[in-house]
Design a protein around this motif. Structure first.
Motif, short mmCIF file in Angstrom:
data_model
loop_
_atom_site.label_atom_id
_atom_site.label_comp_id
_atom_site.label_asym_id
_atom_site.label_seq_id
_atom_site.Cartn_x
_atom_site.Cartn_y
_atom_site.Cartn_z
N MET A 198 -27.67 -1.10 -2.08
CA MET A 198 -27.29 0.28 -1.76
C MET A 198 -27.95 0.71 -0.45
SD MET A 198 -27.85 3.68 -4.07
CE MET A 198 -27.75 2.76 -5.60
N LYS A 199 -27.12 1.20 0.48
CA LYS A 199 -27.69 1.60 1.77
C LYS A 199 -28.44 2.93 1.60
CE LYS A 199 -26.77 2.38 6.59
NZ LYS A 199 -25.90 3.01 7.56
N MET A 200 -29.66 2.97 2.12
CA MET A 200 -30.47 4.18 2.01
C MET A 200 -30.61 4.82 3.39
SD MET A 200 -31.29 4.08 -1.24
CE MET A 200 -32.77 4.98 -1.67
N VAL A 201 -30.71 6.16 3.40
CA VAL A 201 -31.01 6.84 4.68
C VAL A 201 -32.29 7.65 4.50
CG1 VAL A 201 -28.64 6.94 5.52
CG2 VAL A 201 -29.53 8.78 4.08
N GLN A 202 -33.08 7.70 5.55
CA GLN A 202 -34.39 8.37 5.49
C GLN A 202 -34.21 9.86 5.78
OE1 GLN A 202 -36.78 6.30 4.58
NE2 GLN A 202 -38.38 7.85 4.44
N LYS A 203 -34.63 10.71 4.84
CA LYS A 203 -34.44 12.16 5.04
C LYS A 203 -35.73 12.84 5.50
CE LYS A 203 -31.82 16.03 4.10
NZ LYS A 203 -32.47 17.08 3.36
N THR A 204 -36.87 12.33 5.04
CA THR A 204 -38.14 12.98 5.44
C THR A 204 -39.12 11.93 5.95
OG1 THR A 204 -38.92 12.76 3.16
CG2 THR A 204 -38.02 14.89 3.79
N THR A 205 -40.07 12.39 6.78
CA THR A 205 -41.14 11.52 7.27
C THR A 205 -42.32 11.57 6.30
OG1 THR A 205 -42.22 13.27 8.50
CG2 THR A 205 -40.49 12.04 9.65
N ALA A 206 -43.20 10.58 6.41
CA ALA A 206 -44.38 10.56 5.54
C ALA A 206 -45.21 11.83 5.77
CB ALA A 206 -45.23 9.32 5.84
N PHE A 207 -45.30 12.28 7.00
CA PHE A 207 -46.06 13.49 7.30
C PHE A 207 -45.49 14.70 6.55
CE2 PHE A 207 -46.74 17.34 9.83
CZ PHE A 207 -48.13 17.32 9.92
N GLU A 208 -44.16 14.81 6.56
CA GLU A 208 -43.53 15.93 5.85
C GLU A 208 -43.82 15.88 4.36
OE1 GLU A 208 -39.57 15.02 7.61
OE2 GLU A 208 -39.37 17.20 7.69
N ARG A 209 -43.80 14.66 3.80
CA ARG A 209 -44.01 14.53 2.36
C ARG A 209 -45.47 14.84 1.98
NH1 ARG A 209 -40.90 10.03 3.51
NH2 ARG A 209 -42.53 8.51 3.07
N VAL A 210 -46.39 14.35 2.80
CA VAL A 210 -47.80 14.66 2.53
C VAL A 210 -48.03 16.17 2.63
CG1 VAL A 210 -50.17 14.43 3.39
CG2 VAL A 210 -48.69 12.41 3.23
N ASN A 211 -47.45 16.76 3.67
CA ASN A 211 -47.60 18.22 3.83
C ASN A 211 -47.02 18.96 2.64
OD1 ASN A 211 -48.31 20.60 5.35
ND2 ASN A 211 -46.11 20.90 5.60
N HIS A 212 -45.88 18.48 2.13
CA HIS A 212 -45.29 19.15 0.98
C HIS A 212 -46.20 19.07 -0.24
CE1 HIS A 212 -42.61 19.47 -2.62
NE2 HIS A 212 -42.21 20.55 -1.95
N PHE A 213 -46.88 17.94 -0.41
CA PHE A 213 -47.76 17.83 -1.57
C PHE A 213 -49.06 18.63 -1.40
CE2 PHE A 213 -44.74 14.99 -3.26
CZ PHE A 213 -44.92 15.11 -4.63
N VAL A 214 -49.50 18.82 -0.16
CA VAL A 214 -50.62 19.74 0.08
C VAL A 214 -50.21 21.15 -0.33
CG1 VAL A 214 -52.10 20.80 1.83
CG2 VAL A 214 -51.62 18.34 1.93
N LEU A 215 -49.00 21.52 0.06
CA LEU A 215 -48.47 22.84 -0.29
C LEU A 215 -48.35 22.97 -1.80
CD1 LEU A 215 -47.56 25.21 1.50
CD2 LEU A 215 -45.22 24.44 1.23
N LEU A 216 -47.86 21.93 -2.45
CA LEU A 216 -47.63 21.94 -3.89
C LEU A 216 -48.97 22.08 -4.65
CD1 LEU A 216 -45.39 19.35 -5.74
CD2 LEU A 216 -47.63 19.91 -6.62
N VAL A 217 -49.93 21.21 -4.29
CA VAL A 217 -51.21 21.25 -5.01
C VAL A 217 -51.92 22.58 -4.78
CG1 VAL A 217 -53.53 20.24 -5.13
CG2 VAL A 217 -51.52 18.75 -5.05
N SER A 218 -51.95 23.05 -3.52
CA SER A 218 -52.63 24.32 -3.25
C SER A 218 -51.91 25.46 -3.96
CB SER A 218 -52.74 24.58 -1.75
OG SER A 218 -51.48 24.59 -1.14
#
Lengths: 198, 265
Positions: free
Chosen positions: A1-21
């Motif tokens: 299955m062909k995958m496309v990248q929607k977010t960068t690792a930086f964006e994902r880490v930032n989202h989890f900082v936002l989530l945990v805080s």
């Protein structure tokens, strides 16, 4: 299955900082707001420690929210006719027979959530939080801290639902960042075309 | 507190104590200020002369009661008013309503609004809730104010300000008896008799309250009242409704599945 990248690792880490805080702030916030929920603060080491956690996770939240705002404000503020149509059919969420117009990288619902909850409420709750911490215009700050908290904490379950159970496959955008091309074409058709991911 | 009337057959929660301040009887000696500091071991303030006998200029963490000096200009000349000020010990205290830490501010069952510095986290929200701008904060930003000598009254002793007052301008006793006493002295209305579920500190004013620098009809600050009566319940209901709404949507309309071909499931 062909995958496309929607977010960068930086964006994902930032989202989890936002989530945990956000969760630390919400639990200590509820612990302080309702005496019946004050037991929640016990998990943070009692009220004095919960207050320390609330302040410093507030700093993390404010920084993380600022990064999010800088990252997505451009996309969120670009509306076209399809976005208006998306809103008129409410994204097809309440009637599956309706045709949902194609979206760019963010659909209209995501844009509105971002503008109202992240930019508006996130900005105001951070600002009023610092005002309460520093003791300036506390009556105003307390009222607007509580009002924005109300909007955010009501929006949160909907945000979680829409990103998980309501749209299976979406959660992976915030964990691994890639989605099947077929998924991306259906959900973000215009983005796939613009980026030439086909 | 549990409903004591049900438990004991006597509604002791309504047996409130209080102070009655009668400005007409006050001669501005400020013995009450000194007595308060003496009993509560509060240090003196270093102040400078600002052209008035009023000293210190305001309540602070070490000054829990003071005499306010007002000099209103009258047609016939000048008046000189002395008004004893302190925490009003509200029946419905805004400081207690807004305080985020259970037990940091509390009410004794005879109506004194007291605090526990060991539990206070120093957020200063009580100053937002107070209709009378009373809470002050020590160097650790913890609440500091009059506690109606709750370390004396249970032993039957009067608060020191009332005990030391030589003219009876501050009198202590059963709150209902104080109201009756003021009315017996000819004061038609007693300030604080009904506002905020009744104030513990009552004033026998011969003029309108505003003449003495008091609010005509004190109440919880609007924002605090809105927060407490509307926003707090609405937030709890809103979270529940939001979670329930998501569940109902999933169970009725259902998720938006995407097949491998990109179509609807």
């Amino acid at each position: 299955m062909k995958m496309v990248q929607k977010t960068t690792a930086f964006e994902r880490v930032n989202h989890f900082v936002l989530l945990v805080s956000f969760f630390v702030l919400t639990f200590t916030g509820f612990g302080f707001m309702y005496s019946a929920l004050n037991w929640m603060n016990t998990a943070f080491g009692g009220n004095a420690w919960a207050s320390v956690f609330h302040k410093w996770f507030g700093v993390a939240f404010a920084i993380s929210a600022a990064i999010s705002i800088a990252s997505y404000i451009g996309e969120a503020l670009s509306f076209d006719d399809d976005d208006k149509k998306w809103l008129s059919v409410l994204g097809g969420y309440f009637d599956k027979s309706l045709e949902v117009p194609p979206s760019g990288k963010m659909n209209m619902g995501q844009k509105l959530f971002f503008l109202i909850i992240v930019v508006g409420c996130g900005g105001l709750i951070s600002l009023t939080g610092f005002m309460l911490w520093l003791g300036s215009s506390m009556a105003f700050a307390h009222l607007f801290h509580s009002l924005t908290f109300f909007l955010m904490v009501v929006a949160l379950p909907l945000h979680i639902y829409l990103a998980t159970a309501a749209n299976p496959g979406t959660f992976r955008i915030m964990t691994r960042g890639d989605v099947p091309l077929s998924f991306a074409k259906k959900k973000y058709g215009k983005w796939v075309k613009e980026e030439g991911l086909d | 507190m549990a409903n004591m009337e049900k438990l004991s057959g006597v509604d002791i929660t309504r047996k409130r104590i209080g102070l009655l301040v009668t400005p007409e009887l006050c001669m501005g000696c400020r013995g009450c200020q000194v007595a308060c500091k003496e009993w509560n071991k509060l240090p003196a303030d270093r102040t400078s002369n600002s052209g008035t006998y009023e000293n210190p200029p305001d309540l602070n963490a070490n000054t829990w009661n003071k005499i306010k000096f007002i000099e209103p200009k009258e047609k016939k000349g000048q008046e000189w008013l002395f008004i004893s000020q302190r925490c009003m010990h509200c029946g419905d205290p805004g400081c207690l309503r807004i305080c985020p830490v259970p037990g940091a501010i509390g009410k004794t069952r005879d109506g004194a609004v007291v605090y526990n510095k060991a539990k206070c986290i120093g957020c200063k929200l009580c100053s937002v809730g107070c209709p009378f701008d009373i809470p002050r904060f020590d160097k650790n930003t913890k609440i500091s104010k009059c506690h109606l000598c709750f370390d004396r009254t249970p032993a039957g002793l009067a608060p020191l300000c009332a005990k030391t007052c030589p003219t009876g301008a501050i009198s202590y006793g059963d709150r209902d008896a104080l109201i009756a006493k003021a009315k017996g002295m000819g004061y038609k209305s007693v300030y604080g008799e009904n506002s905020l579920s009744g104030l513990g500190v009552l004033y026998a004013f011969k003029e309108a309250p505003e003449y003495y620098g008091f609010k005509g009809s004190p109440g919880l600050p609007g924002g605090v009242s809105f927060w407490r009566n509307f926003l707090k319940p609405l937030t709890a209901i809103g979270v529940g409704a939001s979670v329930a709404g998501a569940f109902v949507h999933y169970l009725s309309i259902g998720p938006d599945e995407v097949t491998d071909e990109g179509g609807d499931a």
